[in-house]
Design a protein around this motif. Structure first.
Motif, PDB file in Angstrom:
ATOM      1  N   GLN A  19       1.012  -1.388   0.008  1.00  0.00           N
ATOM      2  CA  GLN A  19       0.079   0.095   0.204  1.00  0.00           C
ATOM      3  C   GLN A  19       0.734   1.638  -0.044  1.00  0.00           C
ATOM      4  N   ALA A  20       0.408   2.735  -0.908  1.00  0.00           N
ATOM      5  CA  ALA A  20       1.249   3.591  -1.317  1.00  0.00           C
ATOM      6  C   ALA A  20       1.510   3.953   0.583  1.00  0.00           C
ATOM      7  N   GLU A  21       0.438   4.649   0.972  1.00  0.00           N
ATOM      8  CA  GLU A  21       0.239   4.672   2.071  1.00  0.00           C
ATOM      9  C   GLU A  21       0.493   4.600   3.847  1.00  0.00           C
ATOM     10  N   LEU A  22       1.362   3.131   3.427  1.00  0.00           N
ATOM     11  CA  LEU A  22       1.757   2.600   4.762  1.00  0.00           C
ATOM     12  C   LEU A  22       3.158   3.322   4.942  1.00  0.00           C
ATOM     13  N   THR A  23       2.931   3.070   6.609  1.00  0.00           N
ATOM     14  CA  THR A  23       4.315   3.440   7.517  1.00  0.00           C
ATOM     15  C   THR A  23       4.266   2.233   8.444  1.00  0.00           C
ATOM     16  N   GLY A  24       5.790   2.382   8.716  1.00  0.00           N
ATOM     17  CA  GLY A  24       6.208   1.024  10.157  1.00  0.00           C
ATOM     18  C   GLY A  24       6.826   2.497  10.951  1.00  0.00           C
ATOM     19  N   ILE A  25       7.584   2.307  11.848  1.00  0.00           N
ATOM     20  CA  ILE A  25       8.607   2.929  13.224  1.00  0.00           C
ATOM     21  C   ILE A  25       8.315   3.918  12.714  1.00  0.00           C
ATOM     22  N   THR A  80       0.930  -9.911   4.517  1.00  0.00           N
ATOM     23  CA  THR A  80       0.467 -11.095   4.638  1.00  0.00           C
ATOM     24  C   THR A  80      -0.538 -11.296   3.307  1.00  0.00           C
ATOM     25  N   THR A  81      -0.941 -10.226   3.294  1.00  0.00           N
ATOM     26  CA  THR A  81      -1.997 -10.006   2.144  1.00  0.00           C
ATOM     27  C   THR A  81      -2.013 -10.169   0.698  1.00  0.00           C
ATOM     28  N   VAL A  82       0.296  -9.646   0.688  1.00  0.00           N
ATOM     29  CA  VAL A  82       0.291  -9.703  -0.743  1.00  0.00           C
ATOM     30  C   VAL A  82       1.445 -10.672  -1.048  1.00  0.00           C
ATOM     31  N   THR A  83       1.898 -11.546   0.365  1.00  0.00           N
ATOM     32  CA  THR A  83       3.081 -12.577   0.489  1.00  0.00           C
ATOM     33  C   THR A  83       3.576 -13.464   1.813  1.00  0.00           C
ATOM     34  N   LEU A 243     -12.188 -15.744  17.711  1.00  0.00           N
ATOM     35  CA  LEU A 243     -11.602 -15.970  16.944  1.00  0.00           C
ATOM     36  C   LEU A 243     -10.611 -14.279  16.196  1.00  0.00           C
ATOM     37  N   THR A 244      -9.530 -15.268  16.428  1.00  0.00           N
ATOM     38  CA  THR A 244      -9.051 -13.428  15.259  1.00  0.00           C
ATOM     39  C   THR A 244      -7.003 -14.001  14.400  1.00  0.00           C
ATOM     40  N   GLY A 245      -7.411 -13.187  13.403  1.00  0.00           N
ATOM     41  CA  GLY A 245      -6.353 -13.707  12.056  1.00  0.00           C
ATOM     42  C   GLY A 245      -7.317 -13.462  10.514  1.00  0.00           C
ATOM     43  N   PRO A 246      -7.210 -13.629   9.561  1.00  0.00           N
ATOM     44  CA  PRO A 246      -5.386 -13.931   9.948  1.00  0.00           C
ATOM     45  C   PRO A 246      -4.837 -13.730   9.410  1.00  0.00           C
TER      46      PRO A 246
END
Length: 258
Positions: A19-25, A80-83, A243-246
């Motif tokens: 995602q273009a807007e994805l950010t991390g730490i 997890t959505t792409v690999t 239930l949680t996931g995937p």
């Protein structure tokens, strides 16, 4: 400000863009570092926050830990959505890209073996709780003494024994249900991990945890797995099934705590 290389996960090369807007730490966008046919997903973090001494101090700061964990998991969830990613432990940092490449070379065989085993598989979490209200009502379920005649000491002890017996039966039913549910889910999963019951005071979850398990399930069988969990909720009188996931296979990599 000097920066370090933070590594979220290792995976195989993939064609779908993140995602273009994805950010991390710290709001930094993650980047892909390719090496030896593997990919380290990285971003730059301030050395002032992630050097050894700073991390020791941050371990006492629950708000900082929670924010860092959310950002870490956000990147892994997007992967997890792409690999199939292998999440690394929280706060895995290296001096620079060269040090990350050295790490990949040192663990290359291990990474490839895990990626082969976990390919196209995800983790589902299942928890069973005895509802707090039910447990409390069982504990306080003592018949009111007759207004015409106060309860004797013998009556009091009898009622306490009956209350204790009711609570014991309730826990036995909960444990039987949790055991039966786990057996059914384990048959549909390729692997499972039984984690210690959560402490309600620490987790903030309502009720008493009697099952805390993770299941490794292929993506193609995940819908069937979810439907099985949903069907069992009708059998869980006085219990709550969550239930949680995937998720990425945190519990099955040996890299990160679940």
């Amino acid at each position: 400000m000097t920066g370090l290389r933070y590594v979220y996960a290792v995976c195989r090369p993939f064609g779908t863009p993140l995602q273009a807007e994805l950010t991390g730490i710290g709001g930094a966008p993650p980047a892909l570092l390719h090496h030896h046919g593997l990919v380290a997903v990285v971003s730059t973090v301030p050395e002032a926050d992630f050097c050894e001494e700073a991390l020791k101090a941050h371990l006492e700061d629950l708000d900082w830990l929670a924010a860092t964990a959310r950002a870490h998991e956000g990147v892994v969830d997007a992967l997890t959505t792409v690999t199939t990613p292998l999440p690394l432990r929280l706060a895995t940092v290296f001096r620079d890209d060269s040090a990350v490449r050295t790490m990949i070379e040192a663990r290359e065989e291990h990474f490839r073996s895990l990626l082969d085993r976990l390919h196209d598989r995800v983790e589902w979490g299942v928890k069973v709780y005895v509802e707090t209200e039910t447990a409390e009502s069982a504990e306080s379920a003592e018949p009111a003494p007759s207004p015409a005649r106060p309860a004797s000491g013998r009556d009091y002890l009898r009622r306490r024994r009956e209350s204790s017996h009711a609570r014991e039966e309730q826990w036995q039913r909960a444990e039987r249900f949790a055991h039966g549910l786990h057996e059914r889910l384990a048959e549909r999963a390729e692997e499972f991990r039984l984690h210690p019951a959560q402490n309600a005071a620490l987790s903030g979850a309502r009720g008493q945890n009697v099952l805390n398990a993770a299941y490794l399930v292929s993506r193609k069988h995940s819908e069937e797995f979810v439907e099985l969990v949903d069907r069992t909720k009708d059998e869980a009188a006085g219990l709550r099934v969550e239930l949680t996931g995937p998720w990425a296979a945190y519990s099955f990599t040996g890299e990160a705590a679940s």
